[in-house]
Scaffold this motif. Sequence first.
Motif, PDB file in Angstrom:
ATOM      1  N   ILE A 260       0.845  -1.196   0.000  1.00 34.12           N
ATOM      2  CA  ILE A 260       0.000   0.000   0.000  1.00 34.12           C
ATOM      3  C   ILE A 260       0.880   1.245   0.000  1.00 34.12           C
ATOM      4  O   ILE A 260       2.061   1.200   0.351  1.00 34.12           O
ATOM      5  CB  ILE A 260      -0.936   0.046   1.222  1.00 34.12           C
ATOM      6  N   ARG A 261       0.274   2.362  -0.417  1.00 36.86           N
ATOM      7  CA  ARG A 261       0.904   3.677  -0.305  1.00 36.86           C
ATOM      8  C   ARG A 261       0.035   4.511   0.625  1.00 36.86           C
ATOM      9  O   ARG A 261      -1.150   4.721   0.351  1.00 36.86           O
ATOM     10  CB  ARG A 261       1.009   4.342  -1.676  1.00 36.86           C
ATOM     11  N   ASP A 262       0.612   4.974   1.715  1.00 34.81           N
ATOM     12  CA  ASP A 262      -0.159   5.719   2.702  1.00 34.81           C
ATOM     13  C   ASP A 262       0.685   6.883   3.212  1.00 34.81           C
ATOM     14  O   ASP A 262       1.812   6.699   3.687  1.00 34.81           O
ATOM     15  CB  ASP A 262      -0.543   4.802   3.873  1.00 34.81           C
ATOM     16  N   ARG A 263       0.147   8.087   3.089  1.00 36.47           N
ATOM     17  CA  ARG A 263       0.889   9.274   3.501  1.00 36.47           C
ATOM     18  C   ARG A 263       1.198   9.265   4.991  1.00 36.47           C
ATOM     19  O   ARG A 263       2.268   9.687   5.422  1.00 36.47           O
ATOM     20  CB  ARG A 263       0.093  10.524   3.152  1.00 36.47           C
ATOM     21  N   GLY A 264       0.262   8.775   5.772  1.00 34.41           N
ATOM     22  CA  GLY A 264       0.483   8.739   7.214  1.00 34.41           C
ATOM     23  C   GLY A 264       1.638   7.834   7.593  1.00 34.41           C
ATOM     24  O   GLY A 264       2.471   8.186   8.442  1.00 34.41           O
ATOM     25  N   LEU A 265       1.710   6.648   6.967  1.00 31.65           N
ATOM     26  CA  LEU A 265       2.819   5.733   7.253  1.00 31.65           C
ATOM     27  C   LEU A 265       4.145   6.321   6.784  1.00 31.65           C
ATOM     28  O   LEU A 265       5.159   6.236   7.480  1.00 31.65           O
ATOM     29  CB  LEU A 265       2.572   4.385   6.578  1.00 31.65           C
ATOM     30  N   ASN A 266       4.142   6.922   5.591  1.00 27.42           N
ATOM     31  CA  ASN A 266       5.375   7.530   5.102  1.00 27.42           C
ATOM     32  C   ASN A 266       5.844   8.659   6.010  1.00 27.42           C
ATOM     33  O   ASN A 266       7.040   8.833   6.253  1.00 27.42           O
ATOM     34  CB  ASN A 266       5.178   8.053   3.676  1.00 27.42           C
ATOM     35  N   SER A 267       4.901   9.417   6.534  1.00 28.96           N
ATOM     36  CA  SER A 267       5.262  10.493   7.462  1.00 28.96           C
ATOM     37  C   SER A 267       5.868   9.929   8.739  1.00 28.96           C
ATOM     38  O   SER A 267       6.851  10.475   9.265  1.00 28.96           O
ATOM     39  CB  SER A 267       4.024  11.331   7.774  1.00 28.96           C
ATOM     40  N   ALA A 268       5.295   8.828   9.246  1.00 31.60           N
ATOM     41  CA  ALA A 268       5.839   8.201  10.455  1.00 31.60           C
ATOM     42  C   ALA A 268       7.258   7.698  10.214  1.00 31.60           C
ATOM     43  O   ALA A 268       8.131   7.800  11.095  1.00 31.60           O
ATOM     44  CB  ALA A 268       4.935   7.055  10.890  1.00 31.60           C
ATOM     45  N   ILE A 269       7.511   7.161   9.034  1.00 28.11           N
ATOM     46  CA  ILE A 269       8.850   6.667   8.694  1.00 28.11           C
ATOM     47  C   ILE A 269       9.834   7.833   8.599  1.00 28.11           C
ATOM     48  O   ILE A 269      10.953   7.765   9.126  1.00 28.11           O
ATOM     49  CB  ILE A 269       8.801   5.877   7.371  1.00 28.11           C
ATOM     50  N   GLN A 270       9.417   8.910   7.942  1.00 31.23           N
ATOM     51  CA  GLN A 270      10.303  10.069   7.794  1.00 31.23           C
ATOM     52  C   GLN A 270      10.645  10.678   9.157  1.00 31.23           C
ATOM     53  O   GLN A 270      11.793  11.083   9.389  1.00 31.23           O
ATOM     54  CB  GLN A 270       9.635  11.117   6.900  1.00 31.23           C
ATOM     55  N   ARG A 271       9.669  10.744  10.043  1.00 32.89           N
ATOM     56  CA  ARG A 271       9.941  11.304  11.376  1.00 32.89           C
ATOM     57  C   ARG A 271      10.963  10.459  12.118  1.00 32.89           C
ATOM     58  O   ARG A 271      11.825  10.990  12.822  1.00 32.89           O
ATOM     59  CB  ARG A 271       8.639  11.392  12.194  1.00 32.89           C
ATOM     60  N   ALA A 272      10.865   9.150  11.978  1.00 36.36           N
ATOM     61  CA  ALA A 272      11.798   8.278  12.691  1.00 36.36           C
ATOM     62  C   ALA A 272      13.229   8.452  12.195  1.00 36.36           C
ATOM     63  O   ALA A 272      14.180   8.353  12.971  1.00 36.36           O
ATOM     64  CB  ALA A 272      11.349   6.817  12.526  1.00 36.36           C
ATOM     65  N   PHE A 273      13.404   8.742  10.912  1.00 39.48           N
ATOM     66  CA  PHE A 273      14.737   8.846  10.322  1.00 39.48           C
ATOM     67  C   PHE A 273      15.280  10.278  10.299  1.00 39.48           C
ATOM     68  O   PHE A 273      16.434  10.474   9.917  1.00 39.48           O
ATOM     69  CB  PHE A 273      14.720   8.318   8.882  1.00 39.48           C
TER      70      PHE A 273
END
Length: 630
Positions: A260-273
């Motif tokens: 899937i592509r999900d903006r919320g998940l991508n945002s969570a990943i970016q915040r972690a890194f």
Amino acid sequence: MARIALLSDTLINKIAAGEVVERPASVVKELVENSIDAGSHTVRVALERGGLGRITISDDGHGMGPEDARMCLARHATSKLRQLDDLFTINTKGFRGEALPAIASVSRFTLHTAEPDAQVGTRVVVEGGSEPLVEEAPPRVGTVISVEDLFYNTPARRKFMRRESTELQHAEEAVIRLALAHPDVSFFVEHGGQQLFTSPASPGDPRERIAAALGPGVHPHLVPVEERRLGVTVTGHIASPEYTLPNARGIYTFVNRRYIRDRGLNSAIQRAFQEFLAAGRQPVVVLFIDMEPRAVDVNVHPQKLEVRFADARGVGDAVNAAIVRALRAAPWLGNKGDGLAPEPPRQAAHYAMAVERFLTRAQEATWGAPLPLPGTQDAPGPGPAAEFPFAPGPSSTGPGFGSTFAPASPLPPGRTPAFGQAQPQLNEAPPPGYFGALRPMGVLGERFHVCEGPGGTLVVLDAHAALERVRLMTFQKALEDEKPPVPTLFGATVELPVPVARSLVEGREALARLGLEVEPFGGTTLAVKALPPSLVGADARALLEALARALPPPGSALDAVALAESLRVLACHAARHAEGQLSDGKLRALLGELDAADFHPSCIHGTVVVLEVPLLELERRALRPPGPRP
């Protein structure tokens, strides 16, 4: 009269194809998903012309009988739903019953299938959405579906397709996503008869599948992640901050094994890194989110690429926590003493090489003898190598691939380096695909090519050594094939010193084995009648003088061993001749040849990679305060 009328089934299917079948990759995705739902252990994908010419999907799943083979091409016919409540507990890839009739309506469609142990199989043929032709066929294991001339009857759609190479990349990416989600299934992809992606099942170690899908360079950087919360489990792997990409193509998120592509998940990943990556770099992440099917709605996108979570914030927090925990526990951060300045970040490669050296010594221990204990020779240790691990060291004078750490003990003769042993640091052989993954950026000193490696690594190549390596392989193959010298249209006469001329005349048979033909031309002058193609135009005098010193003594067996030094001379002069002619296209072709080259035979100039520095080391040095080091 009435102006509203029901659309025909054929038109309905074509309209549905506009939503479901966007391009050849959509066909590949839908058909491979059906194969996975059918319990297949092996899925093979064959493409022609980027998928626009033909797409063939074959599997070893449970197959279908005649009735199901006909019914699967009816709109909204599916084996995966029976009642409304099933829509909220979906565990399969497909469920709407739209894909097959939509695909068959815009292509020349053939299905060949059989149930297990059936005496007769079934073939169904559909031409652009026409009435299916059903006939008996030889029995087979599983199902084969062939889709030819996609969009041939919808030219408006066809003209919007991109170049063949672009469509092929999208189709291959569709398979990679499914391969990452199902490491227990073997996947094979070919295009025009050439293998593109081969990945046997690897359920025991998902890192092998990730390396097969994203490139072998990511394998040593993979770090497992895991987070379990009420109703949500996050597992998978991330690459360490040493390995990054310039775009977000390395982020793969799966919900209940569905990409899937999900903006919320991508945002969570970016915040972690965000604290670990340089500006403009993106992480490599393969995450699997498993949850109760009722807590996620997968029926919100025509191609099922988006979902809706009942608790989107909770899922995002779980993903963020899983990655942050893995990053904070990783060795590249180093340790902090009480009240002391932070220790410089330690390179993960230090520890990988330390383990490498110890395991190599353990493998070489005498059978039955006690295993060696880890010692100082295994530890990363202080000194220049630990301070700047990728600076050329004593190993730079030896033959082979790179020059970084002092090499570990060589592998016993005949033993093939395992994954992780064939490292650039061992000065023996590069990881598979290493050179093809490099991105040339410029030339230094008219000889050294500066490239960007996987994960942002700075790599400096010696063009002469690289050319010498591939030319050596060419000359060795010509020697093995016993190809006769090829006459050159531009012969040359060369006047040489007496000893040199005498050695060359006595060694004419050896020269012929090497692809050269020389004849006396009076006095100490020799006429060059034939040369290997890559040496045409080279400095004939310098070449002959070097060969005179390298030829084996008269009467020697003219095999690869006796002629090894002569082959190295040919390779060096061929490289010198071609060195100044390396255009960007030729450099990329050379990198591809290096991936196929054998790095075990020595060359005169053996060090191809003269420097390799990871992005994290460059950043550490850029951020180091001025002044004397403590």
